[in-house]
Design an enzyme around this catalytic site. Structure first.
Site, PDB file in Angstrom:
ATOM      1  CB  SER A 199      -0.906  -0.113   1.364  1.00 17.55           C
ATOM      2  OG  SER A 199      -1.712   1.546   1.491  1.00 17.55           O
ATOM      3  CE1 TYR A 257      -3.458  -2.332   5.255  1.00 18.26           C
ATOM      4  CE2 TYR A 257      -2.749  -0.051   4.641  1.00 18.26           C
ATOM      5  CZ  TYR A 257      -3.278  -1.433   4.100  1.00 18.26           C
ATOM      6  OH  TYR A 257      -3.424  -1.745   2.786  1.00 18.26           O
TER       7      TYR A 257
HETATM    8  P1  NAP Z   1     -10.721  -6.856   2.173  1.00 19.48           P
HETATM    9  O1  NAP Z   1     -11.783  -6.971   1.213  1.00 19.48           O
HETATM   10  O2  NAP Z   1     -10.921  -6.473   3.433  1.00 19.48           O
HETATM   11  O3  NAP Z   1     -10.105  -8.674   1.963  1.00 19.48           O
HETATM   12  C1  NAP Z   1      -9.112  -9.034   2.885  1.00 19.48           C
HETATM   13  C2  NAP Z   1      -8.887 -10.478   2.554  1.00 19.48           C
HETATM   14  O4  NAP Z   1      -7.799 -10.737   3.470  1.00 19.48           O
HETATM   15  C3  NAP Z   1     -10.146 -11.359   2.937  1.00 19.48           C
HETATM   16  O5  NAP Z   1     -10.240 -12.624   2.041  1.00 19.48           O
HETATM   17  C4  NAP Z   1      -9.793 -11.794   4.373  1.00 19.48           C
HETATM   18  O6  NAP Z   1     -10.582 -12.881   4.596  1.00 19.48           O
HETATM   19  C5  NAP Z   1      -8.069 -12.085   4.049  1.00 19.48           C
HETATM   20  N1  NAP Z   1      -7.646 -12.284   5.417  1.00 19.48           N
HETATM   21  C6  NAP Z   1      -7.547 -11.194   6.612  1.00 19.48           C
HETATM   22  N2  NAP Z   1      -6.843 -12.146   7.552  1.00 19.48           N
HETATM   23  C7  NAP Z   1      -6.460 -13.248   7.178  1.00 19.48           C
HETATM   24  C8  NAP Z   1      -5.548 -14.240   7.427  1.00 19.48           C
HETATM   25  N3  NAP Z   1      -5.202 -14.277   8.829  1.00 19.48           N
HETATM   26  N4  NAP Z   1      -5.379 -15.234   6.791  1.00 19.48           N
HETATM   27  C9  NAP Z   1      -5.822 -15.517   5.571  1.00 19.48           C
HETATM   28  N5  NAP Z   1      -6.592 -14.422   4.850  1.00 19.48           N
HETATM   29  C10 NAP Z   1      -6.769 -13.470   5.705  1.00 19.48           C
HETATM   30  O7  NAP Z   1      -9.544  -6.169   1.520  1.00 19.48           O
HETATM   31  P2  NAP Z   1      -9.096  -5.848   0.111  1.00 19.48           P
HETATM   32  O8  NAP Z   1      -9.419  -4.584  -0.068  1.00 19.48           O
HETATM   33  O9  NAP Z   1      -9.515  -6.757  -0.811  1.00 19.48           O
HETATM   34  O10 NAP Z   1      -7.257  -5.929   0.278  1.00 19.48           O
HETATM   35  C11 NAP Z   1      -6.479  -7.064  -0.397  1.00 19.48           C
HETATM   36  C12 NAP Z   1      -5.147  -6.329  -0.216  1.00 19.48           C
HETATM   37  O11 NAP Z   1      -5.070  -4.925  -0.710  1.00 19.48           O
HETATM   38  C13 NAP Z   1      -4.778  -6.098   1.397  1.00 19.48           C
HETATM   39  O12 NAP Z   1      -3.257  -6.580   1.666  1.00 19.48           O
HETATM   40  C14 NAP Z   1      -4.830  -4.703   1.602  1.00 19.48           C
HETATM   41  O13 NAP Z   1      -3.866  -4.184   2.492  1.00 19.48           O
HETATM   42  C15 NAP Z   1      -4.382  -4.122   0.213  1.00 19.48           C
HETATM   43  N6  NAP Z   1      -4.546  -2.668  -0.159  1.00 19.48           N
HETATM   44  C16 NAP Z   1      -6.072  -2.622  -0.081  1.00 19.48           C
HETATM   45  C17 NAP Z   1      -6.637  -1.225  -0.622  1.00 19.48           C
HETATM   46  C18 NAP Z   1      -7.966  -0.751  -0.624  1.00 19.48           C
HETATM   47  O14 NAP Z   1      -8.177   0.701  -0.701  1.00 19.48           O
HETATM   48  N7  NAP Z   1      -8.965  -1.777  -0.621  1.00 19.48           N
HETATM   49  C19 NAP Z   1      -5.506  -0.061  -0.912  1.00 19.48           C
HETATM   50  C20 NAP Z   1      -4.291  -0.674  -0.582  1.00 19.48           C
HETATM   51  C21 NAP Z   1      -3.976  -2.016  -0.233  1.00 19.48           C
HETATM   52  P3  NAP Z   1     -11.825 -13.128   5.605  1.00 19.48           P
HETATM   53  O15 NAP Z   1     -12.720 -12.775   4.774  1.00 19.48           O
HETATM   54  O16 NAP Z   1     -11.602 -14.369   6.347  1.00 19.48           O
HETATM   55  O17 NAP Z   1     -11.673 -11.854   6.333  1.00 19.48           O
END
Ligand code: NAP
Length: 229
Positions: A138, A153
C-alpha cells in the site's frame, strides 16, 4: 498454462478479482482462504465462470497453517509458479490508541505471514526454475508518500516493502519478487467511497504475477509504474 497461481485472502475483495483475472489468462488458481467455507464458495463461483479454481485453507496468521498448506501443495506436486500475498487487515488508530496485541496481530498477518509464505514457497520455485511473488502492499507503507494511514497498517506495509527488497536480493534470477499498491479500492477494507473498482485494483498485481523473464524484480509499483519506497 503450465504453472498454477496461489492467492492468499482470495475469498473476497481484490484477492478474488486477482484470481478471476488470472483465470481469464488461463492459469489454474488456488483460492487461499482462512475460512474454508468461504474459500469453497469463492472457488465454486470462479469455476461457474469457467475457470480452473481450487480452494485452499490458509490462515496466514498461523505458521502451522502455512506449513500445512505448503506441505499439501508439495505432496500433490502442484506446479506453483505464482504466489500472491494479498491477505490483509486494517485496524484503525494511532500507536497510542491500539493495543500491543493489535499491533502484533497486524504485523503477523500483513508482514510475517506474507514473508513466511514466500520463504516456504521459494524452494519449490527454485526447483522449478520459475517463480513470481507479489506482495500486495500500500502507498500507506511508503516513506516517500508520508506513511499515511492507521499506524499498525502503515508499519506492517512498510515492513512488507522491506521484506520485498530483502527477498528479491536473496532469490535467483528465475524468481521475481515485487510489491504492488492497488490504489484505493472499493472493497470491505477500502469502503464504498474508494475511487477504484476491484478490476482496476487487481491489474498491477496480476501484471507483476505474469512478468516476462526480462521484467523487473525488487520494485514497488502502482498503475504498472515504479513508485518510491
Ligand atoms: P478485504 O476486502 O478486507 O479482504 C481482505 C482479505 O484478507 C479477506 O479475504 C480476508 O479473509 C483476508 N484475510 C485477513 N486475515 C487473514 C488471515 N489471517 N489469513 C488469510 N486471509 C486473511 O481487503 P482488500 O481491499 O481486498 O485488500 C486486499 C489487499 O490489498 C490487502 O493486503 C490490503 O492491505 C491491500 N490494499 C487495499 C486497498 C484498498 O483500498 N482496498 C488499498 C491498498 C492496499 P476473511 O474474509 O476471512 O476476513
Amino acid at each position: 498454462m503450465e504453472h498454477s497461481a496461489f492467492v492468499t485472502g482470495a475469498n473476497r475483495g481484490i484477492g478474488f478479482e486477482i484470481c478471476r483475472q488470472l483465470g481469464r489468462l488461463g492459469y489454474r488458481v488456488l483460492v487461499g482462504a482462512r475460512d474454508p467455507q468461504s474459500g469453497e464458495e469463492a472457488a465454486a463461483k470462479l469455476r461457474a465462470e469457467g475457470f480452473d479454481a481450487e480452494p485452499e485453507h490458509l490462515d496466514v496468521g498461523d505458521s502451522a497453517s502455512i506449513s500445512g498448506c505448503l506441505g499439501r501443495l508439495r505432496s500433490r506436486r502442484e506446479s506453483l509458479g505464482i504466489w500472491i500475498n494479498n491477505a490483509g487487515v486494517y485496524p484503525q488508530g494511532s500507536l497510542l490508541e491500539i493495543s500491543p496485541e493489535t499491533l502484533g496481530q497486524t504485523l503477523q498477518i500483513n508482514t510475517l505471514g506474507a514473508a513466511w509464505c514466500a520463504m516456504a514457497v521459494v524452494p519449490l520455485m527454485i526447483e522449478q526454475g520459475y517463480g513470481r511473488i507479489v506482495n500486495v502492499s500500500s502507498g500507506y507503507g511508503s516513506f516517500a508518500e508520508g506513511l499515511e494511514g492507521p499506524a499498525a497498517y502503515s508499519v506492517s506495509k512498510a515492513a512488507l516493502n522491506a521484506v520485498t527488497v530483502k527477498l528479491a536480493e536473496a532469490v535467483p534470477a528465475t524468481i521475481k519478487v515485487n510489491a504492488a499498491c492497488p490504489g484505493w479500492v472499493r472493497t470491505r477494507m477500502g469502503g464504498p467511497d474508494a475511487d477504484r473498482s476491484v478490476e482496476e485494483g487487481a491489474d498491477t498485481p496480476v501484471w507483476l504475477a505474469t512478468l516476462d523473464d526480462d521484467g523487473p524484480s525488487g520494485g514497488f509499483f502502482r498503475n504498472r509504474k515504479p513508485i518510491d519506497w
